[in-house]
Design a protein around this motif. Structure first.
Motif, PDB file in Angstrom:
ATOM      1  N   VAL A 158      -5.484  -8.965   5.840  1.00  0.00           N
ATOM      2  CA  VAL A 158      -4.141  -9.488   6.079  1.00  0.00           C
ATOM      3  C   VAL A 158      -3.188  -8.998   4.991  1.00  0.00           C
ATOM      4  CG1 VAL A 158      -2.766 -11.612   6.157  1.00  0.00           C
ATOM      5  CG2 VAL A 158      -4.936 -11.490   7.366  1.00  0.00           C
ATOM      6  N   LYS A 159      -3.650  -9.016   3.754  1.00  0.00           N
ATOM      7  CA  LYS A 159      -2.822  -8.546   2.638  1.00  0.00           C
ATOM      8  C   LYS A 159      -2.458  -7.072   2.814  1.00  0.00           C
ATOM      9  CE  LYS A 159      -4.518 -11.737  -0.862  1.00  0.00           C
ATOM     10  NZ  LYS A 159      -5.301 -11.884  -2.098  1.00  0.00           N
ATOM     11  N   CYS A 160      -3.404  -6.264   3.259  1.00  0.00           N
ATOM     12  CA  CYS A 160      -3.131  -4.842   3.458  1.00  0.00           C
ATOM     13  C   CYS A 160      -2.127  -4.630   4.591  1.00  0.00           C
ATOM     14  CB  CYS A 160      -4.420  -4.082   3.746  1.00  0.00           C
ATOM     15  SG  CYS A 160      -5.429  -3.831   2.266  1.00  0.00           S
ATOM     16  N   LYS A 161      -2.216  -5.425   5.644  1.00  0.00           N
ATOM     17  CA  LYS A 161      -1.258  -5.311   6.746  1.00  0.00           C
ATOM     18  C   LYS A 161       0.147  -5.702   6.283  1.00  0.00           C
ATOM     19  CE  LYS A 161      -4.342  -5.999  10.660  1.00  0.00           C
ATOM     20  NZ  LYS A 161      -4.727  -6.866  11.780  1.00  0.00           N
ATOM     21  N   ILE A 162       0.229  -6.769   5.517  1.00  0.00           N
ATOM     22  CA  ILE A 162       1.528  -7.209   4.986  1.00  0.00           C
ATOM     23  C   ILE A 162       2.102  -6.141   4.061  1.00  0.00           C
ATOM     24  CG2 ILE A 162       2.641  -8.873   3.445  1.00  0.00           C
ATOM     25  CD1 ILE A 162       0.705 -10.990   4.588  1.00  0.00           C
ATOM     26  N   LEU A 163       1.252  -5.577   3.220  1.00  0.00           N
ATOM     27  CA  LEU A 163       1.687  -4.525   2.304  1.00  0.00           C
ATOM     28  C   LEU A 163       2.229  -3.322   3.064  1.00  0.00           C
ATOM     29  CD1 LEU A 163       1.745  -3.601  -0.679  1.00  0.00           C
ATOM     30  CD2 LEU A 163      -0.460  -2.562  -0.248  1.00  0.00           C
ATOM     31  N   SER A 164       1.541  -2.933   4.109  1.00  0.00           N
ATOM     32  CA  SER A 164       1.991  -1.800   4.916  1.00  0.00           C
ATOM     33  C   SER A 164       3.339  -2.092   5.569  1.00  0.00           C
ATOM     34  CB  SER A 164       0.941  -1.486   5.977  1.00  0.00           C
ATOM     35  OG  SER A 164       1.380  -0.455   6.806  1.00  0.00           O
ATOM     36  N   ALA A 165       3.488  -3.313   6.094  1.00  0.00           N
ATOM     37  CA  ALA A 165       4.750  -3.702   6.735  1.00  0.00           C
ATOM     38  C   ALA A 165       5.889  -3.714   5.721  1.00  0.00           C
ATOM     39  CB  ALA A 165       4.600  -5.070   7.395  1.00  0.00           C
ATOM     40  N   GLU A 166       5.637  -4.226   4.518  1.00  0.00           N
ATOM     41  CA  GLU A 166       6.670  -4.265   3.483  1.00  0.00           C
ATOM     42  C   GLU A 166       7.069  -2.862   3.029  1.00  0.00           C
ATOM     43  OE1 GLU A 166       8.551  -6.753   2.362  1.00  0.00           O
ATOM     44  OE2 GLU A 166       7.552  -7.981   3.859  1.00  0.00           O
ATOM     45  N   THR A 196       1.087   2.027  -5.069  1.00  0.00           N
ATOM     46  CA  THR A 196      -0.161   1.806  -5.794  1.00  0.00           C
ATOM     47  C   THR A 196      -1.045   0.809  -5.058  1.00  0.00           C
ATOM     48  OG1 THR A 196       0.981   2.205  -7.870  1.00  0.00           O
ATOM     49  CG2 THR A 196      -1.145   1.117  -8.007  1.00  0.00           C
ATOM     50  N   ALA A 197      -0.449  -0.258  -4.582  1.00  0.00           N
ATOM     51  CA  ALA A 197      -1.208  -1.262  -3.836  1.00  0.00           C
ATOM     52  C   ALA A 197      -1.692  -0.690  -2.508  1.00  0.00           C
ATOM     53  CB  ALA A 197      -0.353  -2.500  -3.606  1.00  0.00           C
ATOM     54  N   ALA A 198      -0.901   0.146  -1.873  1.00  0.00           N
ATOM     55  CA  ALA A 198      -1.297   0.750  -0.602  1.00  0.00           C
ATOM     56  C   ALA A 198      -2.482   1.688  -0.813  1.00  0.00           C
ATOM     57  CB  ALA A 198      -0.125   1.497   0.011  1.00  0.00           C
ATOM     58  N   VAL A 199      -2.462   2.437  -1.893  1.00  0.00           N
ATOM     59  CA  VAL A 199      -3.582   3.331  -2.197  1.00  0.00           C
ATOM     60  C   VAL A 199      -4.843   2.518  -2.416  1.00  0.00           C
ATOM     61  CG1 VAL A 199      -4.494   4.904  -3.954  1.00  0.00           C
ATOM     62  CG2 VAL A 199      -2.171   5.195  -3.104  1.00  0.00           C
ATOM     63  N   GLU A 200      -4.704   1.398  -3.107  1.00  0.00           N
ATOM     64  CA  GLU A 200      -5.846   0.510  -3.335  1.00  0.00           C
ATOM     65  C   GLU A 200      -6.388  -0.030  -2.013  1.00  0.00           C
ATOM     66  OE1 GLU A 200      -8.774  -1.331  -5.527  1.00  0.00           O
ATOM     67  OE2 GLU A 200      -7.326   0.155  -6.181  1.00  0.00           O
ATOM     68  N   CYS A 201      -5.494  -0.418  -1.117  1.00  0.00           N
ATOM     69  CA  CYS A 201      -5.926  -0.910   0.195  1.00  0.00           C
ATOM     70  C   CYS A 201      -6.632   0.190   0.977  1.00  0.00           C
ATOM     71  CB  CYS A 201      -4.728  -1.416   0.994  1.00  0.00           C
ATOM     72  SG  CYS A 201      -4.272  -3.100   0.604  1.00  0.00           S
ATOM     73  N   ASP A 202      -6.083   1.397   0.924  1.00  0.00           N
ATOM     74  CA  ASP A 202      -6.719   2.516   1.617  1.00  0.00           C
ATOM     75  C   ASP A 202      -8.101   2.796   1.051  1.00  0.00           C
ATOM     76  OD1 ASP A 202      -4.490   2.760   3.185  1.00  0.00           O
ATOM     77  OD2 ASP A 202      -3.632   4.436   2.036  1.00  0.00           O
ATOM     78  N   ARG A 203      -8.227   2.704  -0.279  1.00  0.00           N
ATOM     79  CA  ARG A 203      -9.523   2.936  -0.914  1.00  0.00           C
ATOM     80  C   ARG A 203     -10.526   1.882  -0.470  1.00  0.00           C
ATOM     81  NH1 ARG A 203     -12.490   1.297  -5.100  1.00  0.00           N
ATOM     82  NH2 ARG A 203     -10.999  -0.258  -5.779  1.00  0.00           N
ATOM     83  N   LEU A 204     -10.101   0.632  -0.450  1.00  0.00           N
ATOM     84  CA  LEU A 204     -10.994  -0.439  -0.008  1.00  0.00           C
ATOM     85  C   LEU A 204     -11.378  -0.257   1.455  1.00  0.00           C
ATOM     86  CD1 LEU A 204      -9.358  -3.589  -1.645  1.00  0.00           C
ATOM     87  CD2 LEU A 204     -11.501  -2.495  -2.283  1.00  0.00           C
TER      88      LEU A 204
END
Length: 129
Positions: free
Chosen positions: A88-96, A67-75
């Motif tokens: 930075v948050k989106c990169k960390i989310l992707s790595a996690e 869900t958070a990744a989809v939000e990052c992609d949308r942004l």
């Protein structure tokens, strides 16, 4: 004398009956305690060596990451990211998200999650001196 004899006999029977009930209650209490201990031991032996459901099922965590990744992609697609912190948050989310997939797909983790975590910590943390 006869009434005294009957009264003393009745008292003796009452005391004997009370002692018998007391002993019976004590036996029941000890048996109940033993059953509780045995039940706990059986439960612990069943649980020993098995991972908890939380270590075996990451579906909720994976859903949250997705869900958070989809939000990052949308942004990212709308170019709404205006600060470095969201990037930075989106990169960390992707790595996690990638790390979670790697852990869950690892055959060692699938066979014994607790041993896999212990092994990982032994290899990544410095050894005590």
């Amino acid at each position: 004398r006869d009434p005294h004899k009957r009264a003393s006999e009745r008292k003796r029977k009452k005391k004997a009956n009370f002692a018998k009930r007391l002993e019976h209650a004590q036996d029941r209490a000890l048996k109940a305690k033993k059953r509780a201990i045995d039940k706990k031991r059986r439960k612990d032996s069943k649980r020993k060596g098995k991972a908890s459901k939380a270590l075996q099922d990451f579906s909720t965590f994976a859903d949250t990451l997705n869900t958070a990744a989809v939000e990052c992609d949308r942004l990212e697609s709308k170019k709404l990211r205006s600060t470095k912190t969201s990037a930075v948050k989106c990169k960390i989310l992707s790595a996690e998200k990638d790390r979670l997939l790697a852990v869950v797909s690892n055959p060692v983790y699938r066979s014994n999650p607790l041993q896999a975590i212990k092994n990982h910590l032994n290899h990544t943390l410095p050894s005590p001196m």
